[in-house]
Structure formats: structure tokens, C-alpha cells
Design an enzyme around this catalytic site. Structure first.
Site, short mmCIF file in Angstrom:
data_model
loop_
_atom_site.label_atom_id
_atom_site.label_comp_id
_atom_site.label_asym_id
_atom_site.label_seq_id
_atom_site.Cartn_x
_atom_site.Cartn_y
_atom_site.Cartn_z
CD GLU A 76 0.61 -0.79 2.57
OE1 GLU A 76 0.82 0.67 4.12
OE2 GLU A 76 1.21 -1.74 3.88
CG PHE A 138 4.95 9.11 13.21
CD1 PHE A 138 5.48 7.94 14.48
CD2 PHE A 138 3.76 9.23 12.16
CE1 PHE A 138 4.99 6.59 14.00
CE2 PHE A 138 3.53 7.75 12.29
CZ PHE A 138 3.18 6.96 13.15
CD GLN A 139 3.63 5.81 9.88
OE1 GLN A 139 3.05 6.91 8.59
NE2 GLN A 139 2.76 4.83 9.88
CE LYS A 188 -0.38 15.44 6.00
NZ LYS A 188 -0.78 15.13 7.32
CG MET A 502 9.90 -26.18 -4.78
SD MET A 502 9.68 -27.50 -6.01
CE MET A 502 8.43 -26.68 -7.05
#
Length: 603
Positions: A76, A138-139, A188, A502
Site C-alpha cells: 500500500e 479485526f483490522q 464496509k 549517504m
């Protein structure tokens, strides 16, 4: 696609929502997920980037019924960077999708990156059903609270009828004023629900408030009378589409121009007034000119610490004219003697006209032979790279040759973050805006490849080169699979020195060469980048000799059927120079560069 400068402001969107709710817009039919697609299509969006998951699945199931192209990334965060690359290459809204929980939190780095560089990105995340919010389902994560510090707004829709107004409001915020990322979190059940509410029309915004004529006239007088003026151009010039106006102001007033990392290409490097990039890793002429200026015209720039060093010692004799669309930036870090609030393009246009008017009225056009000669002398005496041949493959040589062999109006470069980024910013000759895309304010390693995915998805007929370091490349190398699957023939040039270059440079210069946890290969090839690239289905080359560089670049440039990865094995002791310690004078800079290990003596 629509020009984002003509998409609605948040105020106009709110008005559109109210109008639609009054029954004067076409009623929407279908699910909340279908409403999302209609709003995006109405906003001129054609491509989105993301990964499906449970909470956002209703939206994904609706995608085949719409006209949006979806690019399936492997992470993502990469979807967010791809949306950023898309937005920066086109000047239009970039869109990314993610599910709830870790899908949403993986977007945070990309949103922070877009926020730091003022890039208009819309993130749409799925959320658990409304009845589960607050139950530690959940999530489930309160993603709005997580991203508020790094977005312009974070909204939530919990019913299908709330989706269109929330999206329209967010799009307005993303594109209004100083652009930036926004997030809309949709439950949802809202995506699954049926919407009977009308979808608001996206209406043109009101014109930006013009700059104060009195202040513009004062700025013009200062510019025409200054003895050592410098035009300091920042990323706001690119966002506003103001490159032509910037060039006109510079030429009318005879101003030498420095362009920040975010503004590379906004003023042509080939122009005789160009001094290159200022700051810690900028060119010597740009650093010297700012430090000795008696007047700085800052256009869409924010006096970043990597440009100024210690503010109390930066350009001590200079008055400041500051143009910015964000009132919070004016006099925030450096006092603006003439603050010009407004759109950069509109303000530079007004300033160019006023400069010409005043010069014609007085009959005095600016002539600064001593200042012009001095800036030209700096350019002649202090080139960025002397091009000297070495036995080992020098990273400077690779990037310099890459720029010379691939430059053109249909070539775009992206970079990761590290030494390779600074060499690319210094050595690529850029004459157009939106052709150099990098992570500036956030400095996000791993940006190059996913951003290149977004650029190539937007500009199918362009050659897109991702210039990366081996450390930065390994953070998002899985996006090679995205490029292969979606036929995005990006070219990846990995400047492979086997170390976090760097960080190692800082250890070299400031920590007595104590190299702690920066070597990536421990004397072995890990990974074999060409084998990795071939495993993903890419063309792959390896180059370790200076004499092979041109041949390899030409062969890679000719391939268009799938992505190409070149593993350039370079000297790990090469340093980015100049390395300007904050607050040092011009003389101190020369002494530092000539005596520190790794800097070419007397360059």
C-alpha cells in the site's frame, strides 16, 4: 482528464453538495461503491493504485463496472507513492486505495511524503462496518486520527449517502490552495449500501484572490534597484504551472536563478541565468549567490533548513520578497520585507508586467555587470563534476552519461533518497518542469520505483527512468512485479555501492570514518540485482567498467516491451559534494571542500 486547476475548491464543493441535495442534480442509483466510481470519474480520474482487502472489497468488486484503470501494487505504501508520481507528472489528482487496519496504516508514509511536498493525493480506505467501530474488531484502526497530522483533511463516510459529499469535500481540499494529500475512510456497510442521494457536480472554483498591486509595485522597485538579487524558486512554481512566468520575471529583471530540489526543471538549466540547486548539496554558484545576495525573490519556496542552514547566518544582507499561496509560510522562517500572498503563477504574471511597466516608465533597465560577472565566474570555476576518468566506476559518471544519453521532452526521471538522489539533482540537465520527481521534504527511501510506476501509468508514451541506490531500491523492489504485470516499461538504474551511501558519507565526514551498520553486502553480492530483476520478468544488465556505461544505457533505452534494471557497480567511497556545513561562509565552504577526504582538491 480535467486540469486540476479548474476543479472545485472545498467551498465550491460544499455549495455543489447543497445544490444537489436540493434536488437539482441527477439522482444517484446503485451502491455506495458505485458512487465512489462515479465521483472519481466525474473528477477526471482515470487511474487508481492499490491493493484489495476485506473492508474495501465491495469497491473492488464494483471496479469492472466502471471506467477506471486499476494498477495492483505489491504494498500500500507503494500505491501511495505511485499516486504521488502520477500526480506530480501530470499536475492532476493521484488516487490510491487500501483496506482497513494494516492496509490503511501502510499508507501513512506515502501520505506524509505527499504532505511534505504538497502533492494532491486522495487515499480511499475501507473500514469495518459501522456497528463494529470502537469494538477493536479485526483490522479496525482509527485511521483518521493516525493521518490527521500528515493530511489536509481526513473524513469518514458511514452511510452510502455520505460518500459523495465526503469525496467531493476531500478532493476540494487536495486541490485547493497549497495542495496536499487527503483521506476518506468508508465503512464496509456504506460501500455495500444503496444510495439514493444525488452526486454533486464538480464546479469550477472561484478565481484566486489577486496579489496586492501596492506590494507588487514595491517588489518591482526593489528588484530593479537591487545590486545583487537572486530568484529562489521552489516547488510552488511547479505546482502552480508558473515556469513561463518565472522565466519572464528572471529575464526582465536580469535575475540569476536557483532552483530547489522540488523545483528542478522549473527554470531551464541551460539558461545563462541558471545557477543550479542551492543548499547543503547544491552547486557552489547557487550557494554563494544566495549567501552574498542583497535581495532574494522567493517564489513558492519555504526556506527549508537544507537550503538555509542556520537561519541567523543565511543571506545576512538580503531583503526578502516572498511569494506563497500559503499565508502560514510568509515570514514563518525568514522575515518577508514584501509578503505576496497568492497563486504563484498569477503573482509572477503581475510582477512581470509591473517590472516591464516600471522599467519602461523610468527608462532604466537593470544592468549589474559586476554581479553578472561574479556569478559567471563561480559557474566557470566550480563545476558540479569535472568528469575526470577513474579506474573504478564513478557514480557521477554514470548519472552524467545517463542524463546526456536519455534527455528529451518525453523523458522523466524519478529517484529514491540518498547519494544517488543528490548526484541526479546536480548532474541531470533539466529544462522543463515535472521531469524530475523525487521525495524532498520527507526524504523517503524506496520512492523511486513506485513513483516511476505512477509516472509510466500516466505517461505511456514517455521514457521513465528510476534512478535508485541499492539500499533504497531494496525497500520497494517488489514493485518490479507491478511493472511487469501492468506492462509499465520503466527503466531502473541502480547505483550500487553496497552501502547506505549517504549515511556512510556522514559517518565519513563527521564521525571519524566509524562505519557502523551501513554496509549492505559484507563483501558478498547481496542480493544479485540482475538475478532478482530477471526473477520478476525484467530485462537486466550489470555494468562495472566506465567504458561500458554508454553501451548499456543505449541498449536499455531501446527496450520497451518490459521493465529494465541496470546494476551499476560503483565506487563506495565517492562522496556527494559540496557538503555545506550549516552557517558556513563562502570562504569556509571552499576550505572545507578542498581539505575533507573524498572531495576533489581545488575543484
Amino acid at each position: 482528464m480535467n486540469d486540476p486547476r479548474h476543479l472545485p475548491t472545498s467551498r465550491a464543493l460544499r455549495s455543489a453538495v447543497q445544490t444537489a441535495q436540493g434536488g437539482r442534480a441527477e439522482p444517484a442509483t446503485g451502491s455506495g461503491a458505485e458512487t465512489v466510481l462515479r465521483v472519481l470519474e466525474q473528477a477526471g480520474v482515470s487511474t487508481v493504485f492499490g491493493i484489495p482487502g476485506g473492508a474495501v472489497l465491495p469497491l473492488y468488486q464494483a471496479l469492472p463496472g466502471g471506467n477506471l484503470r486499476h494498477v495492483l501494487t505489491r504494498n500500500e505504501q507503494a500505491a501511495g507513492h505511485a499516486a504521488s508520481g502520477y500526480a506530480r507528472a501530470t499536475g492532476q489528482l493521484g488516487v490510491c486505495l487500501a483496506t482497513s487496519g494494516p492496509g490503511a496504516t501502510n499508507l501513512v508514509t506515502a501520505l506524509y511524503d505527499a504532505h511534505a511536498d504538497s502533492v494532491p493525493v486522495l487515499a480511499i480506505t475501507g473500514q469495518v462496518s459501522t456497528d463494529l467501530i470502537g469494538t477493536d474488531a479485526f483490522q479496525e484502526v482509527d485511521i483518521r486520527s493516525v493521518v490527521r497530522p500528515v493530511t489536509k483533511c481526513a473524513l469518514q463516510a458511514t452511510t452510502a449517502d455520505e460518500i459523495a459529499p465526503a469525496l467531493c469535500e476531500a478532493i476540494g481540499h487536495a486541490l485547493d490552495g497549497r495542495q496536499g494529500p487527503v483521506l476518506v475512510d468508508i465503512t464496509k456497510d456504506a460501500l455495500q449500501g444503496s444510495s439514493a442521494a444525488p452526486v454533486p457536480d464538480l464546479r469550477p472554483p472561484a478565481l484566486a484572490v489577486p496579489p496586492s498591486p501596492r506590494l507588487v509595485a514595491r517588489a518591482a522597485r526593489l528588484l530593479l534597484s537591487a545590486r545583487r538579487p537572486v530568484l529562489y524558486a521552489g516547488g510552488g512554481v511547479v505546482s502552480a504551472g508558473a515556469a513561463a512566468e518565472l522565466k519572464e520575471v528572471a529575464e526582465t529583471a536580469g535575475l540569476p536563478v536557483v532552483t530547489t530540489l522540488m523545483a528542478r526543471g522549473a527554470f531551464p538549466d541551460s539558461h545563462p541565468l541558471s545557477l543550479g540547486m542551492p543548499g547543503m548539496h547544491g552547486t557552489v554558484p547557487a550557494v554563494f549567490a544566495l549567501q552574498e545576495a542583497d535581495l532574494i525573490l522567493a517564489a513558492g519556496a519555504r526556506f527549508d533548513n537544507r537550503v538555509t542552514g542556520r537561519l541567523e547566518t543565511f543571506a545576512p544582507e538580503a531583503k526578502v520578497i516572498h511569494i506563497d499561496i500559503d499565508p502560514g509560510e510568509l515570514s514563518r522562517k525568514r522575515h518577508a520585507d514584501v509578503p505576496l500572498l497568492g497563486d504563484c503563477r498569477q503573482t509572477l504574471r503581475a510582477l512581470a508586467d509591473e517590472l516591464a511597466h516600471q522599467a519602461q516608465h523610468t527608462g532604466r533597465w537593470p544592468a549589474r555587470p559586476a554581479w553578472t560577472a561574479r556569478t559567471r565566474q563561480w559557474r566557470d570555476r566550480h563545476p558540479v563534476h569535472d568528469g575526470a576518468a577513474t579506474a573504478a566506476l564513478a557514480p557521477h559518471h554514470v548519472i552524467e552519461r545517463l542524463g546526456r544519453l536519455t534527455a528529451g521532452p518525453r523523458t522523466v526521471y524519478t529517484t529514491g533518497v540518498g547519494q544517488h538522489q543528490m548526484w541526479a539533482a546536480q548532474l541531470l540537465e533539466l529544462d522543463e518542469p515535472r521531469r524530475f520527481i523525487t521525495s524532498g521534504g520527507a526524504g523517503t527511501m524506496g520512492y523511486a520505483l513506485p513513483a516511476a510506476c505512477g509516472v509510466q501509468a500516466a505517461l505511456a508514451d514517455h521514457d521513465v527512468w528510476a534512478i535508485d541506490g541499492d539500499g533504497s531500491f531494496q525497500m520497494t523492489a517488489a514493485e518490479l512485479a507491478t511493472c511487469v504485470q501492468h506492462r509499465l516499461p520503466v527503466k531502473v538504474a541502480v547505483i550500487n555501492n553496497g552501502t547506505l551511501g549517504m549515511v556512510r558519507q556522514w559517518q565519513d565526514l563527521f564521525h571519524d570514518r566509524a562505519f557502523v551498520q551501513t554496509d549492505l553486502d559484507n563483501g558478498r553480492t547481496s542480493p544479485d540485482i540482475t538475478s532478482l530483476a530477471r526473477a520478476y520478468g525484467c530485462h537486466a544488465f550489470q555494468c562495472a567498467r566506465p567504458g561500458d556505461v554508454d553501451t548499456v544505457i543505449r541498449e536499455a533505452a531501446a527496450l520497451r516491451d518490459r521493465p529494465v534494471v541496470i546494476d551499476f557497480r560503483v565506487d563506495k567511497d565517492a562522496l556527494v559534494w559540496p557538503m555545506v556545513p550549516p552557517g558556513e561562509s563562502n570562504d569556509d565552504l571552499l576550505i572545507a571542500r578542498d581539505t575533507r577526504p573524498g572531495f576533489p582538491a581545488g575543484a
